[in-house]
Design an enzyme around this catalytic site. Structure first.
Site, PDB file in Angstrom:
ATOM      1  N   PRO A   1       0.836  -1.192   0.000  1.00 20.64           N
ATOM      2  CA  PRO A   1       0.000   0.000   0.000  1.00 20.64           C
ATOM      3  C   PRO A   1       0.876   1.249   0.000  1.00 20.64           C
ATOM      4  CG  PRO A   1      -0.559  -1.449   1.841  1.00 20.64           C
ATOM      5  CD  PRO A   1       0.642  -2.008   1.191  1.00 20.64           C
ATOM      6  N   CYS A   2       0.480   2.251  -0.743  1.00 18.07           N
ATOM      7  CA  CYS A   2       1.304   3.463  -0.862  1.00 18.07           C
ATOM      8  C   CYS A   2       0.567   4.648  -0.270  1.00 18.07           C
ATOM      9  CB  CYS A   2       1.646   3.735  -2.322  1.00 18.07           C
ATOM     10  SG  CYS A   2       2.703   5.174  -2.553  1.00 18.07           S
ATOM     11  N   GLN A   3       0.382   4.630   1.039  1.00 24.51           N
ATOM     12  CA  GLN A   3      -0.275   5.760   1.692  1.00 24.51           C
ATOM     13  C   GLN A   3       0.706   6.918   1.848  1.00 24.51           C
ATOM     14  OE1 GLN A   3       0.621   2.890   3.083  1.00 24.51           O
ATOM     15  NE2 GLN A   3       0.871   3.021   5.303  1.00 24.51           N
TER      16      GLN A   3
END
Length: 406
Positions: A85-87
């Site tokens: 995930p690329c938060q």
């Protein structure tokens, strides 16, 4: 052409329901271990394979644990693959922001690659990674990156720089899955990392008309062949939406409702910007599916069957994502939709796997990018050879503006 007895062992992180991994195995790789924290996804992996699974948060797992579970030494790992995930990083307070940075899944992914140091890696992600800002950096990174904090795309530039320090050359773009035979116009960023030179991006094999490639996009009709007599399991479309779907035929949406009905059906949503094509949407048998989401019955992203009064079934979802018909998904109906919707299409995983193997074996066309006539994406500047120079120019312009103020 180089051939050898190298085992194409893969460490899979953020494995989910194994869409990417199935594609890699189809391409000739061997998934040696899966790392996944979602309990139901882990049960799905175990229900379909004998691959060892580490069921835990990636930030709580050591590299030694991964290698031991995979029964591999560092030297035996061909590639690390996954879609972290690329938060965006938090800016809410110095202490919190540093914890957020160091606990970020994509940073841990980078660390694992540094610790194992395989010849290759694949990082898959959503389109947003190309615009995600690096909101904050710890002190050890400040001199190098503070000047690009808050700039759109600075996360990707950060990854580019940090992987380069580890000896990897990167190639990436935003791929449209339909261009590679997947019955779905799903757009995903795939980053190829290599210690043996930059890997040219794979040439599209399909196109919308078929004129450029000789093969048209794969349609829903083709994807659903053989499902006619199979029991379909699906979530019920809310009655309010069904009321308006009765007006619509295959391939239509809210714009095809009678004018006097549009306002009633759309309500305040009519004032939203954009095409709003997902409202009251019936899919078309003659086209690929739009991107599958974690639920087919959301108001603004409806995925209704072309001719029947229902949502796409989980069996149809699985076909669109190219899972084998005998693949067992564990959980409630909503859980199964989520697992399938979050997956990488198997066909795109296959393309990624063949891209690595063909490069490793020196069995590829080095000029394929130059000769490619199909855009990888409908968006501009998504390829590494476009994105990185453009970002660097934006940094230079920003510095020039800053200097002009003094």
């Amino acid at each position: 052409m180089v051939t050898n007895n190298f085992s194409y062992n893969v460490v899979s992180i953020f494995s989910g329901a194994m869409g990417l991994d199935l594609g890699l195995e189809k391409a000739g790789m061997k998934v040696a271990v899966c790392v996944e924290m979602d309990k139901l996804a882990c049960k799905t992996i175990r229900a379909n394979s004998n691959i060892p699974v580490i069921e835990n948060d990636i930030n709580k797992i050591t590299t030694d644990e991964i290698l031991t579970t995979a029964s591999l030494s560092k030297e035996e790992v061909f590639a690390i693959v996954g879609g972290p995930p690329c938060q965006a990083f938090s800016t809410a307070g110095k202490r919190l922001s540093l914890q957020d940075f160091r606990g970020n899944a994509i940073i841990r992914y980078l660390q694992i690659i540094e610790e194992i140091s395989p010849p290759y890696f694949i990082l898959e992600n959503v389109r947003g990674i190309l615009s995600t800002p690096l909101n904050v950096v710890p002190p050890e990174y400040e001199k190098e990156y503070n000047h690009i904090v808050e700039m759109q795309g600075s996360m990707m530039y950060f990854l580019w720089q940090e992987f380069s320090k580890l000896g990897y050359q990167l190639s990436f773009t935003l791929f449209n899955s339909a261009n590679y035979g997947v019955p779905q116009a799903r757009e995903r960023v795939i980053i190829f990392g290599s210690k043996k030179g930059r890997i040219p991006l794979p040439t599209p094999t399909h196109s919308q008309t078929g004129q450029e490639t000789g093969k048209k996009w794969t349609s829903l009709k083709e994807a659903f062949q053989g499902l006619e007599n199979v029991k379909q399991d699906y979530l019920e479309i809310p009655q309010r939406i069904k009321k308006y779907l009765t007006y619509l035929k295959e391939g239509q949406n809210w714009r095809d409702l009678p004018p006097e009905v549009q306002k009633e059906a759309m309500g305040n949503s009519l004032e939203l910007v954009g095409g709003k094509t997902g409202f009251f949407r019936r899919l078309s048998f003659s086209e690929p599916s739009p991107t599958l989401l974690t639920s087919p019955i959301m108001n603004a992203t409806l995925l209704a069957h072309p001719t029947e009064m229902r949502a796409l079934s989980v069996q149809e979802y699985a076909r669109i994502q190219q899972f084998p018909d005998n693949w067992k998904f564990v959980g409630k109906l909503t859980d199964i939709y989520k697992q399938i919707g979050n997956a990488v299409p198997v066909g795109l995983g296959y393309v990624a796997g063949r891209t690595l193997i063909d490069f490793h074996e020196e069995n590829y066309d080095a000029k394929r990018e130059k000769n490619n006539i199909i855009p990888y994406s409908r968006y501009l500047d998504c390829c590494d050879f476009e994105f990185i120079p453009k970002f660097k120019n934006q940094v230079i312009q920003k510095e020039q503006v800053k200097l002009s103020l003094f």
